[in-house]
Enzyme design. Structure first.
Site, PDB file in Angstrom:
ATOM      1  N   CYS A 142     -22.835  -2.447 -14.353  1.00  0.00           N
ATOM      2  CA  CYS A 142     -23.477  -1.142 -14.134  1.00  0.00           C
ATOM      3  C   CYS A 142     -22.465  -0.003 -14.241  1.00  0.00           C
ATOM      4  O   CYS A 142     -22.327   0.621 -15.284  1.00  0.00           O
ATOM      5  CB  CYS A 142     -24.164  -1.081 -12.769  1.00  0.00           C
ATOM      6  SG  CYS A 142     -25.507  -2.244 -12.554  1.00  0.00           S
ATOM      7  N   ARG A 143     -21.757   0.271 -13.145  1.00  0.00           N
ATOM      8  CA  ARG A 143     -20.893   1.449 -13.077  1.00  0.00           C
ATOM      9  C   ARG A 143     -19.695   1.390 -14.014  1.00  0.00           C
ATOM     10  O   ARG A 143     -19.426   2.348 -14.751  1.00  0.00           O
ATOM     11  CB  ARG A 143     -20.416   1.664 -11.642  1.00  0.00           C
ATOM     12  CG  ARG A 143     -21.548   1.932 -10.674  1.00  0.00           C
ATOM     13  CD  ARG A 143     -21.073   1.934  -9.243  1.00  0.00           C
ATOM     14  NE  ARG A 143     -20.692   0.580  -8.830  1.00  0.00           N
ATOM     15  CZ  ARG A 143     -20.051   0.284  -7.706  1.00  0.00           C
ATOM     16  NH1 ARG A 143     -19.709   1.248  -6.880  1.00  0.00           N
ATOM     17  NH2 ARG A 143     -19.767  -0.958  -7.404  1.00  0.00           N
ATOM     18  N   SER A 144     -18.952   0.289 -13.987  1.00  0.00           N
ATOM     19  CA  SER A 144     -17.748   0.208 -14.822  1.00  0.00           C
ATOM     20  C   SER A 144     -18.105   0.197 -16.305  1.00  0.00           C
ATOM     21  O   SER A 144     -17.398   0.796 -17.120  1.00  0.00           O
ATOM     22  CB  SER A 144     -16.903  -1.009 -14.457  1.00  0.00           C
ATOM     23  OG  SER A 144     -17.636  -2.211 -14.617  1.00  0.00           O
ATOM     24  N   CYS A 170     -15.697  -2.185 -11.209  1.00  0.00           N
ATOM     25  CA  CYS A 170     -16.700  -2.129 -10.155  1.00  0.00           C
ATOM     26  C   CYS A 170     -16.916  -3.547  -9.641  1.00  0.00           C
ATOM     27  O   CYS A 170     -16.109  -4.431  -9.910  1.00  0.00           O
ATOM     28  CB  CYS A 170     -17.997  -1.469 -10.628  1.00  0.00           C
ATOM     29  SG  CYS A 170     -18.968  -2.417 -11.819  1.00  0.00           S
TER      30      CYS A 170
END
Length: 161
Positions: A18-20, A13
């Site tokens: 956050c996302r990864s 990301c």
């Protein structure tokens, strides 16, 4: 997966907090549940350098813990050219990530690079960045968890393990 064969996956990301990291923590958990930890190399990275050396966002860690994933540890890093030869699968979280991944990708890379959302049964291609949702969407990190969980589960199922 043939007997003795191993796989590797990198989640990417923007900042790698956050996302990864959410996807990495979920995927590690799913692989552990299947007893396949020794057959996988799992990591995450960012396309930007803002959070290199930093742990995941506390909201990421809170959502992982709330969902029974409490042993996840990571320090942010940037994606490297070597990742394209070290990982079989490289998943970007959004189209901007994929543009950066494609731009960096060496011509001879055999890594399969795609959006993680391509595996979403609900057909949401983009995993939205929850980082800047301070108060505007208090559920953003839970939504990222739900989508990453769906996608990681579907990806694993696609491999017929």
């Amino acid at each position: 997966m043939a007997a003795g064969q191993s796989h590797s996956v990198l989640f990417v990301c923007l900042g790698n907090i956050c996302r990864s990291t959410m996807a990495e923590g979920i995927f590690q958990h799913l692989i552990k549940e299947k007893g396949l930890s020794s057959k996988w190399t799992i990591d995450s990275a960012g396309t930007g350098s803002w959070h290199v050396g930093c742990p995941p966002d506390q909201r990421t860690m809170q959502v992982l813990k709330k969902n029974g994933i409490s042993n996840y540890h990571h320090l942010g890093r940037m994606i490297t050219k070597e990742d394209f030869s070290n990982f079989e699968y490289i998943f970007g979280m959004d189209h901007e990530n994929m543009e950066d991944i494609t731009e960096m990708r060496p011509r001879n890379s055999k890594a399969k690079c795609m959006l993680l959302g391509e595996f979403d049964p609900q057909k949401e291609l983009t995993v939205q960045d929850p980082y800047f949702t301070h108060g505007s969407n208090k559920n953003a990190f839970n939504e990222v968890y739900d989508q990453c969980y769906r996608c990681c589960t579907a990806f694993l199922e696609s491999l017929n393990l």
